[in-house]
Design a protein around this motif. Structure first.
Motif, short mmCIF file in Angstrom:
data_model
loop_
_atom_site.label_atom_id
_atom_site.label_comp_id
_atom_site.label_asym_id
_atom_site.label_seq_id
_atom_site.Cartn_x
_atom_site.Cartn_y
_atom_site.Cartn_z
N ASN A 63 1.29 -1.15 -0.21
CA ASN A 63 -0.04 0.02 0.12
C ASN A 63 0.96 1.38 -0.13
O ASN A 63 1.76 1.27 1.33
N SER A 65 0.52 4.43 -0.03
CA SER A 65 0.96 5.41 1.26
C SER A 65 0.79 4.65 2.58
O SER A 65 1.00 5.47 3.51
N GLU A 66 1.69 3.63 2.80
CA GLU A 66 2.22 3.58 3.93
C GLU A 66 3.58 3.24 3.92
O GLU A 66 4.12 3.38 2.81
N GLU A 164 0.06 9.97 -0.06
CA GLU A 164 -1.16 10.11 -0.02
C GLU A 164 -2.27 11.32 -0.19
O GLU A 164 -3.48 11.22 -0.91
C1 LIG Z 1 -3.81 2.22 2.52
O1 LIG Z 1 -3.01 2.76 3.44
C2 LIG Z 1 -4.04 4.11 3.67
C3 LIG Z 1 -3.12 4.96 4.87
O2 LIG Z 1 -3.11 4.04 6.31
C4 LIG Z 1 -5.45 3.91 4.17
O3 LIG Z 1 -6.11 5.17 4.68
C5 LIG Z 1 -6.09 2.91 3.39
O4 LIG Z 1 -7.63 2.11 3.48
C6 LIG Z 1 -5.18 1.76 2.67
N1 LIG Z 1 -5.45 1.40 1.32
C7 LIG Z 1 -6.10 -0.23 1.52
C8 LIG Z 1 -6.70 -0.47 0.65
O5 LIG Z 1 -5.53 -1.06 2.59
#
Ligand SMILES: *[C@@H]1O[C@H](CO)[C@@H](O)[C@H](O)[C@H]1NC(C)=O
Ligand SMILES: *[C@@H]1O[C@H](CO)[C@@H](O)[C@H](O)[C@H]1NC(C)=O
Ligand SMILES: *[C@@H]1O[C@H](CO)[C@@H](O)[C@H](O)[C@H]1NC(C)=O
Ligand SMILES: *[C@@H]1O[C@H](CO)[C@@H](O)[C@H](O)[C@H]1NC(C)=O
Ligand SMILES: *[C@@H]1O[C@H](CO)[C@@H](O)[C@H](O)[C@H]1NC(C)=O
Ligand SMILES: *[C@@H]1O[C@H](CO)[C@@H](O)[C@H](O)[C@H]1NC(C)=O
Ligand SMILES: *[C@@H]1O[C@H](CO)[C@@H](O)[C@H](O)[C@H]1NC(C)=O
Length: 824
Positions: A63, A65-66, A164
């Motif tokens: 992911n 975004s992490e 993000e």
């Molecule tokens: C990916 O990480 C972000 C931030 O932690 C989170 O908001 C999001 O739901 C995650 N996406 C998935 C598909 O797990």
């Protein structure tokens, strides 16, 4: 010589060498630089089925975004203990990166799962640093990125917090290593600093495809290795429309005369929108060019006198979006060849217009002798995957020249094309018609003519062997004989889909729909259409690329299909031979077979019984004059089973057939039994019968009321656009819809050599109202509530509708968000 330069440019992304030269005057201190860290972090391997990268997330399993934790391991059935973790790889000075996973016990996986278990996905990451100029304040011009044999890449900020706000924008790489592909023009996710270096993450989806990378055993290894090449450069030069000679399409001139009706000039816009106003003599429709697009502009040739110069000068008038008009002269190199003789010849590059406006090249080998009486049928020769017949002619050298028959070698759009299906099949048939027109155009070529719509013999090797099965079984009445060599049956039989990731999650009922979208490609289903046609299948007994069982299996299906097949069908297994060997076609049994099928101009007569199998009527021809025109249930197979005796047709069985036509000049037949009914037929003409839903029988219709309806088929058929694919994009240039369309246009050009045209939504709406939209398939990218889709859907030609800015299917809301709107 008179050259009439007509028409028709759509948007061009151009790189023009038109103004040039300033860039070399700049010192190194005054330019932007970019550097790629050669150390890559690699996570994998994960199971994936062939071509599944197109619907798995390219960053799977991350992911983005992490924050990335390089210590973490991830579940994968390929790794011992069911886990895999991060490793490192180094790219060399040329940007070549070898990715392998020596700790995986590949042989043990392969022992049970075969090639399917060598297919794998990995995610790769390194850093890209952009350095501003030491002096001056030139704005950052953007990047040119070429990713060879990787499937996708994306550039993201280093800090996950920034990520993000930046949804990864994935761009496809050139995983097939397509010939003559230009690097992509790429914008950074945010502008780099003007006074210090700025670093970005670059991610690659690395996917091992047996089809592309081969079996490691051939190189004496047990471990599959991905070889990926990535080059990143700063875009150079202040000029933004470029002539791209690699995208030119030129024919040979034979004794001074063009062997083709058209030539093409390739342009690309490095930035900005451009219009090609005119080419030399004729004012064409003005043509809009979008930033970053590559297009090849057609120039129609009308020639009265021989042209013997080595360069052809063409004057092009170009306008930028602020109406700054410039003229440029482009020199095109002309290759001159001598008229072939009985002892000397070279392959000729010829050209024609594909889909109305796309200059396209094909290669032909002339016969030894002109035809004395009736024209002789030609041979259509289909190359294997990755074989570029334009620049590497060696394959053609192994096709023995024929005494009376032309050999036509189409490109199928590109070296991979669409496996000779879809646009590639259309290209192959169009090349036959194009040769007919070219030979008609000059009196001195008349003795060498072929007939319009001529029947052909088809031969092909590897993917082209598969293509020979495909074309012959879909258009049996156009085929005199088939020689498929080293052919595979269908893609799912080549590398099984057993390691599918998505199959573990998807409702099998939905999976069935996805898998049945391959029905039109499954050659085995259509072999009933070939039982009366002479076939010589060839395969090397030790083929390491396409296993020999494919041809044996196809033969077995064919031989059990028809009582007649055994007499016509020959299988020749060359013991000990591999995938390719120079004598595959150049031998006595192939030439004797060709002599025999090409000398019979007579109609091939049906055996006592025959079955026509079809799934997409618009991409299928007739069998013994019988043609399925439309289906009761689209997407399912349809069959016509026809029983005959010496007095003609006795009985017709239909399965899933809505309407069919028959050419009654070919049969002694006054009536057919269909189901319970006996339907009288007019003699000596064509007729169309259709299924009447009210009394559930077949009956005759005088006029084919279905002729104009577009038959439903899979979405991939959008590629069969009659003209360049039109993208309708929002008027707001900053909108994501524009970049989505530009990425698709790039991929259509690289993978399929299909042209695209851009229209702003406001223009498209106007054209829709005045019914002046171009004759092409149209893709709208934007929100369903905007005007263009509203007008289209309001015509109620589909079960889709828009209400309160929601998209509905059969009155049920499909989306419950307002996402994707450009005003947000
Ligand atoms: C990916 O990480 C972000 C931030 O932690 C989170 O908001 C999001 O739901 C995650 N996406 C998935 C598909 O797990
Ligand atoms: C490249 O990346 C590696 C590993 O991430 C790092 O150790 C190294 O310092 C980087 N090299 C440069 C020149 O930035
Ligand atoms: C990863 O492991 C190394 C070595 O054991 C350790 O120094 C580092 O702190 C770990 N990093 C994370 C993010 O856990
Ligand atoms: C890089 O490319 C050059 C030119 O093609 C070639 O000579 C050289 O061997 C290559 N270097 C490596 C490390 O592959
Ligand atoms: C009948 O069908 C044949 C084969 O499809 C076609 O060539 C011919 O033009 C048709 N004739 C008429 C009268 O429609
Ligand atoms: C279908 O059959 C019904 C009942 O025989 C008849 O009334 C109708 O006209 C037929 N439709 C067509 C298009 O032939
Ligand atoms: C069905 O309708 C068609 C068209 O009206 C007619 O020609 C045909 O005879 C009918 N068949 C039966 C079995 O009623």
């Amino acid at each position: 010589m008179l050259i009439r330069h007509n028409l028709i440019l759509y948007q061009l992304f151009l790189h023009l060498p038109f103004g040039m030269a300033q860039q070399s005057a700049l010192s190194d201190d005054a330019i932007w630089r970019v550097e790629l860290n050669k150390t890559w972090d690699v996570l994998g391997p994960f199971p994936i089925h062939a071509r599944e990268q197109h619907y798995l997330s390219p960053s799977f399993p991350l992911n983005l975004s992490e924050p990335i934790n390089l210590n973490k391991s991830w579940p994968s059935s390929y790794g011992d203990d069911g886990k895999v973790s991060w490793s490192k790889a180094e790219s060399d000075a040329n940007g070549t990166l070898s990715v392998s996973f020596p700790n995986i016990r590949w042989q043990s996986l392969r022992a049970t799962e075969g090639w399917a278990a060598l297919q794998h996905h990995a995610v790769l990451r390194t850093q890209l640093t952009v350095y501003p100029p030491r002096f001056g304040s030139a704005p950052f011009p953007g990047l040119l990125i070429q990713l060879i044999q990787g499937s996708f890449f994306s550039i993201l900020p280093i800090e996950p917090a920034h990520c993000e706000q930046h949804v990864a924008e994935w761009m496809s790489g050139n995983i097939y290593d397509m010939e003559r592909a230009l690097p992509r023009i790429v914008e950074l996710p945010f502008a780099p600093s003007l006074d210090k270096p700025t670093a970005y993450n670059i991610f690659i989806s690395g996917d091992y495809e047996i089809r592309l990378f081969g079996d490691p055993a051939v190189k004496g290894s047990t471990s599959p290795v991905q070889t990926i090449r990535l080059t990143v450069d700063v875009k150079k030069g202040s000029h933004s429309l470029m002539h791209e000679p690699s995208q030119d399409v030129l024919c040979d001139f034979v004794d001074g005369f063009a062997f083709g009706e058209v030539i093409g000039m390739g342009f690309r816009s490095l930035s900005g929108w451009w219009t090609i106003k005119k080419v030399k003599l004729v004012l064409p429709h003005a043509v809009l060019i979008a930033p970053s697009q590559t297009r090849t502009i057609p120039v129609i040739i009308i020639q009265e006198y021989p042209f013997l110069e080595s360069q052809l000068q063409v004057e092009v008038t170009i306008a930028s979006s602020d109406e700054n008009i410039k003229k440029h002269t482009i020199s095109l190199p002309i290759s001159h060849i001598k008229h072939w003789t009985d002892i000397a010849h070279e392959p000729i590059r010829a050209t024609y217009l594909y889909a109305l406006t796309t200059p396209t090249v094909f290669v032909i080998v002339p016969p030894v002798m002109p035809s004395l009486g009736e024209p002789h049928p030609p041979i259509l020769a289909l190359h294997g995957a990755g074989v570029d017949v334009i620049d590497q002619c060696s394959w053609i050298d192994y096709l023995p020249r024929r005494r009376y028959n032309w050999i036509i070698i189409p490109t199928g759009r590109t070296s991979w094309g669409l496996d000779w299906h879809g646009p590639s099949a259309r290209d192959a048939w169009a090349a036959v018609d194009a040769l007919c027109s070219i030979l008609q155009s000059k009196r001195q070529w008349h003795g060498w003519q072929i007939q319009r719509g001529s029947k052909v013999a088809i031969m092909g090797h590897s993917n082209g062997g598969q293509g020979a099965w495909y074309l012959a079984s879909r258009y049996p009445d156009r085929v005199l004989g088939v020689v498929p060599a080293a052919a595979y049956i269908k893609s799912q039989a080549y590398v099984p889909l057993s390691m599918s990731r998505s199959a573990h999650y998807i409702d099998p009922a939905l999976r069935t729909i996805l898998e049945s979208s391959l029905t039109p490609d499954d050659n085995d289903l259509y072999l009933s259409n070939l039982v009366d046609i002479p076939v010589l299948a060839i395969h090397g007994g030790n083929d390491e690329n396409v296993p020999v069982w494919h041809s044996r299996e196809a033969m077995s299906i064919l031989q059990t299909r028809g009582p007649n097949a055994n007499a016509n069908v020959i299988f020749h297994e060359d013991p000990g031979q591999g995938h390719w060997y120079p004598s595959v076609f150049d031998n006595e049994h192939v030439q004797t077979f060709m002599d025999s099928v090409l000398s019979t101009q007579e109609r091939i007569l049906p055996a006592s019984k025959f079955t026509l199998t079809v799934s997409v009527p618009s991409e299928s021809g007739s069998l013994h004059g019988w043609k399925i025109e439309s289906l009761l249930l689209p997407g399912r197979l349809a069959r016509l089973q026809i029983d005959t005796d010496e007095f003609g047709i006795t009985k017709v069985l239909t399965l899933n057939v809505h309407s069919f036509s028959v050419d009654l000049r070919l049969f002694e037949c006054r009536a057919v039994h269909i189901g319970e009914s006996m339907i009288p037929l007019p003699a000596d003409q064509n007729t169309t019968l259709h299924f009447n839903f009210t009394n559930r029988t077949m009956c005759e219709v005088m006029e084919n009321e279905l002729a104009n309806s577009q038959p439903p088929s899979r979405i991939q058929d959008i590629l069969l656009s009659p003209g360049p694919i039109t993208f309708v994009v929002p008027d707001t240039p900053s909108c994501k819809g524009v970049t989505v369309a530009l990425r698709l246009a790039h991929d259509l050009n690289v993978y399929h050599k299909l042209d695209s045209n851009f229209l702003l939504e406001s223009t498209a709406v106007m054209m829709l109202k005045t019914e002046t939209l171009p004759p092409s398939n149209t893709v709208f990218i934007g929100h369903p509530s905007s005007t263009f889709p509203q007008i289209v859907l309001d015509k109620k030609k589909t079960p889709f509708a828009v209400k309160d800015s929601h998209l509905l299917l059969n009155d049920i809301v499909l989306d419950d968000t307002n996402g994707g709107r450009c005003d947000h």
